[in-house]
Design a protein around this motif. Structure first.
Motif, PDB file in Angstrom:
ATOM      1  N   VAL A 135       0.961  -1.113  -0.014  1.00  0.00           N
ATOM      2  CA  VAL A 135       0.083   0.051  -0.141  1.00  0.00           C
ATOM      3  C   VAL A 135       0.844   1.182  -0.015  1.00  0.00           C
ATOM      4  CG1 VAL A 135      -1.730   1.279   1.358  1.00  0.00           C
ATOM      5  CG2 VAL A 135      -1.824  -1.313   1.232  1.00  0.00           C
ATOM      6  N   ARG A 136       0.489   2.162  -0.623  1.00  0.00           N
ATOM      7  CA  ARG A 136       1.029   3.553  -0.559  1.00  0.00           C
ATOM      8  C   ARG A 136       0.126   4.761  -0.158  1.00  0.00           C
ATOM      9  NH1 ARG A 136       3.756   4.451  -5.741  1.00  0.00           N
ATOM     10  NH2 ARG A 136       1.760   5.278  -6.495  1.00  0.00           N
ATOM     11  N   LEU A 137       0.633   5.514   0.622  1.00  0.00           N
ATOM     12  CA  LEU A 137      -0.300   6.529   1.149  1.00  0.00           C
ATOM     13  C   LEU A 137       0.467   7.972   0.773  1.00  0.00           C
ATOM     14  CD1 LEU A 137      -1.058   5.539   4.765  1.00  0.00           C
ATOM     15  CD2 LEU A 137      -2.700   5.834   2.774  1.00  0.00           C
ATOM     16  N   ASP A 138      -0.277   8.593  -0.241  1.00  0.00           N
ATOM     17  CA  ASP A 138       0.550   9.849  -0.583  1.00  0.00           C
ATOM     18  C   ASP A 138      -0.202  11.177   0.129  1.00  0.00           C
ATOM     19  OD1 ASP A 138       2.607   9.145  -2.628  1.00  0.00           O
ATOM     20  OD2 ASP A 138       0.537   8.369  -3.462  1.00  0.00           O
ATOM     21  N   THR A 173       1.443  17.354   1.752  1.00  0.00           N
ATOM     22  CA  THR A 173       1.622  18.484   3.103  1.00  0.00           C
ATOM     23  C   THR A 173       1.798  19.758   2.618  1.00  0.00           C
ATOM     24  OG1 THR A 173       3.992  17.871   2.594  1.00  0.00           O
ATOM     25  CG2 THR A 173       2.747  16.371   4.174  1.00  0.00           C
ATOM     26  N   GLU A 174       2.371  19.831   1.454  1.00  0.00           N
ATOM     27  CA  GLU A 174       2.623  21.681   1.193  1.00  0.00           C
ATOM     28  C   GLU A 174       1.395  22.188   1.026  1.00  0.00           C
ATOM     29  OE1 GLU A 174       5.736  24.000  -1.773  1.00  0.00           O
ATOM     30  OE2 GLU A 174       4.319  22.656  -2.918  1.00  0.00           O
ATOM     31  N   THR A 175       0.164  21.789   0.679  1.00  0.00           N
ATOM     32  CA  THR A 175      -0.812  22.751   0.692  1.00  0.00           C
ATOM     33  C   THR A 175      -1.519  22.895   2.207  1.00  0.00           C
ATOM     34  OG1 THR A 175      -1.597  21.974  -1.358  1.00  0.00           O
ATOM     35  CG2 THR A 175      -3.389  23.101   0.226  1.00  0.00           C
ATOM     36  N   TYR A 176      -1.360  22.077   3.028  1.00  0.00           N
ATOM     37  CA  TYR A 176      -1.504  22.191   4.434  1.00  0.00           C
ATOM     38  C   TYR A 176      -0.643  23.329   5.084  1.00  0.00           C
ATOM     39  CZ  TYR A 176      -1.305  21.316   9.498  1.00  0.00           C
ATOM     40  OH  TYR A 176      -1.352  21.436  10.653  1.00  0.00           O
ATOM     41  N   PHE A 177       0.675  23.218   4.963  1.00  0.00           N
ATOM     42  CA  PHE A 177       1.390  24.268   5.297  1.00  0.00           C
ATOM     43  C   PHE A 177       1.156  25.722   4.974  1.00  0.00           C
ATOM     44  CE2 PHE A 177       3.920  20.395   6.936  1.00  0.00           C
ATOM     45  CZ  PHE A 177       3.991  20.905   8.471  1.00  0.00           C
ATOM     46  N   PRO A 230       7.096  18.593   0.124  1.00  0.00           N
ATOM     47  CA  PRO A 230       5.638  19.183  -0.250  1.00  0.00           C
ATOM     48  C   PRO A 230       4.938  18.098  -0.240  1.00  0.00           C
ATOM     49  CG  PRO A 230       7.404  18.986  -1.824  1.00  0.00           C
ATOM     50  CD  PRO A 230       8.292  18.995  -0.792  1.00  0.00           C
ATOM     51  N   GLU A 231       5.335  16.810  -0.281  1.00  0.00           N
ATOM     52  CA  GLU A 231       4.560  15.788  -0.335  1.00  0.00           C
ATOM     53  C   GLU A 231       5.417  14.517   0.454  1.00  0.00           C
ATOM     54  OE1 GLU A 231       5.330  13.633  -4.534  1.00  0.00           O
ATOM     55  OE2 GLU A 231       4.143  15.381  -4.312  1.00  0.00           O
ATOM     56  N   VAL A 232       4.602  13.541   1.015  1.00  0.00           N
ATOM     57  CA  VAL A 232       5.108  12.671   1.930  1.00  0.00           C
ATOM     58  C   VAL A 232       4.460  11.199   1.166  1.00  0.00           C
ATOM     59  CG1 VAL A 232       5.264  11.458   4.082  1.00  0.00           C
ATOM     60  CG2 VAL A 232       5.542  13.699   3.998  1.00  0.00           C
ATOM     61  N   PRO A 273       7.078  21.107   9.412  1.00  0.00           N
ATOM     62  CA  PRO A 273       7.367  21.736   8.307  1.00  0.00           C
ATOM     63  C   PRO A 273       9.019  21.181   7.566  1.00  0.00           C
ATOM     64  CG  PRO A 273       6.831  23.304   9.607  1.00  0.00           C
ATOM     65  CD  PRO A 273       6.936  22.307  10.452  1.00  0.00           C
ATOM     66  N   PHE A 274       9.815  20.615   8.335  1.00  0.00           N
ATOM     67  CA  PHE A 274      11.094  20.227   8.157  1.00  0.00           C
ATOM     68  C   PHE A 274      11.477  18.833   8.279  1.00  0.00           C
ATOM     69  CE2 PHE A 274      11.282  24.647   9.333  1.00  0.00           C
ATOM     70  CZ  PHE A 274      11.604  25.416   8.183  1.00  0.00           C
ATOM     71  N   GLY A 275      10.413  18.010   8.605  1.00  0.00           N
ATOM     72  CA  GLY A 275      10.593  16.635   8.851  1.00  0.00           C
ATOM     73  C   GLY A 275       9.316  15.927   9.043  1.00  0.00           C
ATOM     74  N   TYR A 276       9.366  14.434   9.035  1.00  0.00           N
ATOM     75  CA  TYR A 276       8.311  13.786   9.457  1.00  0.00           C
ATOM     76  C   TYR A 276       8.726  12.243   9.925  1.00  0.00           C
ATOM     77  CZ  TYR A 276       9.296  11.466   4.594  1.00  0.00           C
ATOM     78  OH  TYR A 276       9.531  10.822   3.605  1.00  0.00           O
ATOM     79  N   SER A 277       7.764  11.588  10.558  1.00  0.00           N
ATOM     80  CA  SER A 277       8.177  10.309  10.887  1.00  0.00           C
ATOM     81  C   SER A 277       6.684   9.339  10.910  1.00  0.00           C
ATOM     82  CB  SER A 277       8.682  10.271  12.390  1.00  0.00           C
ATOM     83  OG  SER A 277       8.798   9.094  12.928  1.00  0.00           O
TER      84      SER A 277
END
Length: 134
Positions: free
Chosen positions: A66-69, A72-76, A103-105, A125-129
């Protein structure tokens, strides 16, 4: 569809830069059968005010990956440009002009039939987990 032959997926997003759920983030779901299978776009949804996405499309029987896209850019751009967010982040570094460094994860993971997979995204804005939740 029987839950014995298919897997199910859910997610939620926490904006760790402000310590709150990330509402209104668009999410697309894709699936494939087998490591070398073609990705099939199944549809998408968006997070609610609590940062949860409760209505992702069902996975077809035989799904192995599965891939979740996450868009994120629009949100920020929307959330962090407001005065309210600026005040909440007084001591935080300024957000890049583009809205976010990522801009996307895209998160890709393996699934097994009959199991539920909850995949939370911790975002700033600068990372994710990400991790497999319950």
């Amino acid at each position: 569809m029987s839950t014995e032959t298919t897997a199910s997926v859910s997610t939620h997003i926490l904006d760790t830069s402000v310590g709150r759920p990330a509402g209104g983030v668009a999410i697309s779901l894709s699936a494939r059968s087998g490591f070398d299978g073609d990705w099939v776009a199944l549809g998408g949804s968006a997070t609610d005010a609590d940062g949860r996405c409760k209505d992702l499309p069902a996975l077809p029987e035989g799904t192995t990956h599965v891939r979740l896209d996450f868009e994120t850019e629009t949100y920020f751009l929307n959330e962090h440009s407001s005065k309210k967010q600026a005040e909440a982040q007084q001591d935080a570094p300024r957000v890049r002009d583009s809205g976010a460094f990522f801009p996307e994860v895209a998160i890709t993971f393996a699934v097994r039939p009959g199991e539920h997979f909850h995949v939370p995204l911790l975002l700033n804005p600068f990372g994710y987990s990400v991790y497999r939740g319950s």
